[in-house]
Enzyme design. Structure first.
Site, PDB file in Angstrom:
ATOM      1  N   LYS A  50       0.801  -1.109   0.143  1.00 37.33           N
ATOM      2  CA  LYS A  50       0.155   0.011  -0.049  1.00 37.33           C
ATOM      3  C   LYS A  50       0.930   1.370  -0.180  1.00 37.33           C
ATOM      4  CE  LYS A  50      -4.647   0.841   0.027  1.00 37.33           C
ATOM      5  NZ  LYS A  50      -5.553  -0.123  -0.220  1.00 37.33           N
TER       6      LYS A  50
HETATM    7  P1  NAD Z   1     -13.433   7.314  -2.768  1.00 38.05           P
HETATM    8  O1  NAD Z   1     -12.462   8.288  -2.590  1.00 38.05           O
HETATM    9  O2  NAD Z   1     -13.943   7.148  -4.080  1.00 38.05           O
HETATM   10  O3  NAD Z   1     -14.898   7.490  -1.726  1.00 38.05           O
HETATM   11  C1  NAD Z   1     -14.727   7.943  -0.393  1.00 38.05           C
HETATM   12  C2  NAD Z   1     -15.986   8.058   0.073  1.00 38.05           C
HETATM   13  O4  NAD Z   1     -15.987   8.340   1.475  1.00 38.05           O
HETATM   14  C3  NAD Z   1     -16.459   9.688  -0.590  1.00 38.05           C
HETATM   15  O5  NAD Z   1     -17.871   9.617  -0.611  1.00 38.05           O
HETATM   16  C4  NAD Z   1     -16.288  10.468   0.554  1.00 38.05           C
HETATM   17  O6  NAD Z   1     -16.788  11.747   0.753  1.00 38.05           O
HETATM   18  C5  NAD Z   1     -16.697   9.563   1.864  1.00 38.05           C
HETATM   19  N1  NAD Z   1     -16.213   9.744   3.099  1.00 38.05           N
HETATM   20  C6  NAD Z   1     -15.105  10.421   3.631  1.00 38.05           C
HETATM   21  N2  NAD Z   1     -15.169  10.930   4.909  1.00 38.05           N
HETATM   22  C7  NAD Z   1     -16.401  10.289   5.409  1.00 38.05           C
HETATM   23  C8  NAD Z   1     -16.878  10.401   6.396  1.00 38.05           C
HETATM   24  N3  NAD Z   1     -16.492  10.808   7.591  1.00 38.05           N
HETATM   25  N4  NAD Z   1     -18.186   9.704   6.828  1.00 38.05           N
HETATM   26  C9  NAD Z   1     -18.820   9.594   5.663  1.00 38.05           C
HETATM   27  N5  NAD Z   1     -18.443   9.543   4.298  1.00 38.05           N
HETATM   28  C10 NAD Z   1     -16.968  10.040   4.220  1.00 38.05           C
HETATM   29  O7  NAD Z   1     -12.866   5.980  -2.182  1.00 38.05           O
HETATM   30  P2  NAD Z   1     -13.350   4.579  -2.548  1.00 38.05           P
HETATM   31  O8  NAD Z   1     -12.270   3.920  -3.575  1.00 38.05           O
HETATM   32  O9  NAD Z   1     -14.724   4.371  -2.594  1.00 38.05           O
HETATM   33  O10 NAD Z   1     -12.700   4.001  -0.947  1.00 38.05           O
HETATM   34  C11 NAD Z   1     -13.676   3.594   0.179  1.00 38.05           C
HETATM   35  C12 NAD Z   1     -13.076   2.760   0.845  1.00 38.05           C
HETATM   36  O11 NAD Z   1     -13.047   1.511   0.475  1.00 38.05           O
HETATM   37  C13 NAD Z   1     -11.840   2.802   1.452  1.00 38.05           C
HETATM   38  O12 NAD Z   1     -11.406   2.101   2.920  1.00 38.05           O
HETATM   39  C14 NAD Z   1     -10.688   1.892   0.419  1.00 38.05           C
HETATM   40  O13 NAD Z   1      -9.539   1.549   0.968  1.00 38.05           O
HETATM   41  C15 NAD Z   1     -11.919   0.735   0.195  1.00 38.05           C
HETATM   42  N6  NAD Z   1     -11.432  -0.198  -0.911  1.00 38.05           N
HETATM   43  C16 NAD Z   1     -11.588   0.587  -2.172  1.00 38.05           C
HETATM   44  C17 NAD Z   1     -11.271  -0.149  -3.375  1.00 38.05           C
HETATM   45  C18 NAD Z   1     -11.413   0.392  -4.691  1.00 38.05           C
HETATM   46  O14 NAD Z   1     -11.446  -0.185  -5.454  1.00 38.05           O
HETATM   47  N7  NAD Z   1     -11.743   1.587  -4.981  1.00 38.05           N
HETATM   48  C19 NAD Z   1     -10.969  -1.478  -3.096  1.00 38.05           C
HETATM   49  C20 NAD Z   1     -10.990  -1.969  -1.874  1.00 38.05           C
HETATM   50  C21 NAD Z   1     -11.392  -1.342  -0.748  1.00 38.05           C
END
Ligand code: NAD
Length: 441
Positions: free
Chosen positions: A131
């Site tokens: 990461k």
């Molecule tokens: P992203 O940046 O697209 O979305 C994050 C979302 O969380 C946004 O809508 C943001 O406004 C919201 N957010 C931030 N702080 C917040 C809070 N305090 N309360 C409510 N909402 C809040 O990111 P993503 O890619 O969707 O990733 C989200 C999670 O999923 C992370 O933990 C990431 O590590 C995990 N993840 C992502 C992927 C991927 O393929 N994108 C894969 C596995 C895990």
């Protein structure tokens, strides 16, 4: 086995040797790396394994910190801090996203790298875990500043990366554009295209069809399988989704397609409720235009904390770590938690949820659809032949269902939660390859 450090006080975090380190982001006072250690220890304690091997596979193999000078649009220079952690390369190249967020810490990156090792092992793809992250606020930077930051990050850590070594992907605050700059900077060094050094690229540069939706699709598939197991009908079930970015919005959309009513949604802008349910496709369009869910027609604004404790069948935490803690776990009223985010539930909260009979689909299974299609992207790049979206989705479906069944099988055989079972399965697979390879030391 290594001793587990005591729970840190609020505002404090610990390095993996147990020493106290100050967290940069005081809003996340719980050490996420310590959470992974606890999850690992809990599962390892159920297995009869050599403590030396456990100690070897538990901690990250390499953690690098870089200071990155970047020219801002006004001509001044700012120094950013960047991290890359390779937790394990036992089963293949390190694999894991790069996060751009003001709250990034080494503790967090180490935790996320560790979860990647266990996640890749759960879905049985030939990758280890890695990461990266940069402390920055991408929403307050211009496109050209982000490009210079990305190129400098890659240049400073060029030797860490490579299709056989360490293959990054997007995470919070990064996306296909950042991956395109990454791939271009890396390719410049070799003088030819190297699309297989990163995944989550734009389709035109060798990205895989279906990658953008893959994590949400995996959340939907594992939720569907878990619902079958606990006898919950999805058509007419209700859900609450925290975070409406890539993972949250697509999970919501695909669950909605199965008949689930999405009653509560939140993101960084606030939280909204509609007792009749939202159409996620419409909400996605609204967010694209207005940069947040709040103000969506027909919704009422609610306290963001209520999204987690709402009376619904399914809760999808899809934002950041440490959202379901000892403080609010007792108030949860759902039947199923589908962890779209990495590390949304602390080990203390896990124990409370288990007592309440709430089933948790653990992150290292639930959100593994993303890395699975990243693996498909890497495979397609390496063979230079590209699959249709239907083929990608079909392969993902098979992988996620098989992985869910594997985890459920371990859970039933050992009478443990799905999280403990997923870790047991993953640890077993990593230990297996370590035994076969031997330790060069
Ligand atoms: P992203 O940046 O697209 O979305 C994050 C979302 O969380 C946004 O809508 C943001 O406004 C919201 N957010 C931030 N702080 C917040 C809070 N305090 N309360 C409510 N909402 C809040 O990111 P993503 O890619 O969707 O990733 C989200 C999670 O999923 C992370 O933990 C990431 O590590 C995990 N993840 C992502 C992927 C991927 O393929 N994108 C894969 C596995 C895990």
């Amino acid at each position: 086995m290594a001793k587990v450090a005591k729970t840190p006080k609020a505002g404090e975090t610990r390095n993996h040797n147990g020493s106290v380190a100050q967290r940069v982001d005081q809003t996340l006072p719980i050490s996420v790396f310590e959470n992974v250690m606890k999850q690992f220890d809990m599962a390892a304690s159920k297995m009869k394994l050599d403590p030396t091997i456990l100690e070897f596979i538990k901690v990250p193999r390499k953690s690098v910190i870089v200071k990155l000078p970047v020219q801002m649009d006004d001509g001044s220079f700012r120094i950013f801090t960047g991290y890359r952690v390779q937790h394990s390369i036992a089963r293949g190249p390190a694999k894991g996203g790069i996060r751009y967020h003001p709250g990034v810490t080494l503790d967090e990156v180490q935790a996320l790298a560790s979860w990647m090792t266990w996640k890749c092992a759960v879905v049985n793809i030939p990758f280890g875990g890695g990461k990266g992250g940069v402390i920055c606020d991408p929403f307050k930077m211009s496109k050209s500043e982000l490009e210079r930051l990305t190129r400098r990050y890659v240049a400073d850590m060029m030797d860490m990366f490579g299709p056989e070594l360490d293959v990054p992907a997007p995470d919070v605050g990064t996306g296909p554009q950042v991956m395109a700059w990454f791939m271009d900077t890396y390719s410049m060094r070799y003088g030819h295209n190297m699309p297989d050094v990163v995944t989550g690229k734009p389709i035109q540069l060798g990205g895989s069809l279906g990658r953008n939706e893959a994590t949400g699709r995996g959340v939907m598939i594992t939720t569907r399988e878990a619902a079958k197991w606990i006898g919950m009908k999805l058509n007419g079930a209700t859900a609450s989704v925290q975070g409406f970015g890539n993972v949250g919005s697509i999970s919501a959309k695909l669950l909605f397609d199965l008949g689930v009513k999405i009653l509560y949604v939140s993101d960084a802008s606030g939280a909204i409720h509609n007792p009749k349910g939202f159409n996620p496709a419409e909400l996605i369009k609204w967010v694209e235009k207005h940069k947040g869910v709040t103000g969506f027609p027909g919704s009422s604004k609610i306290n963001p904390a209520d999204v987690l404790t709402a009376q619904v069948d399914i809760l999808v935490p899809a934002a950041l770590e440490n959202q379901i803690t000892a403080e609010n776990a007792g108030k949860l009223r759902c039947k199923l938690v589908a962890e779209g985010a990495n590390g949304p539930t602390t080990p203390e909260a896990d124990a409370i949820l288990e007592k309440k009979g709430i089933v948790v689909i653990p992150d290292i299974l639930c959100n593994a659809g993303g890395v699975t299609v990243s693996y498909f992207e890497w495979v397609q790049n390496r063979m230079g032949y590209y699959w249709s979206e239907a083929e990608v989705n079909q392969r993902l479906e098979e992988k996620m269902v098989a992985s869910f069944d594997d985890v459920l099988g371990v859970a039933k055989a050992n009478k443990v939660s799905l999280r403990v079972a997923a870790f047991m399965l993953a640890i077993g697979r990593v230990v297996d390859v370590v035994h076969l390879r031997g330790i060069y030391g």
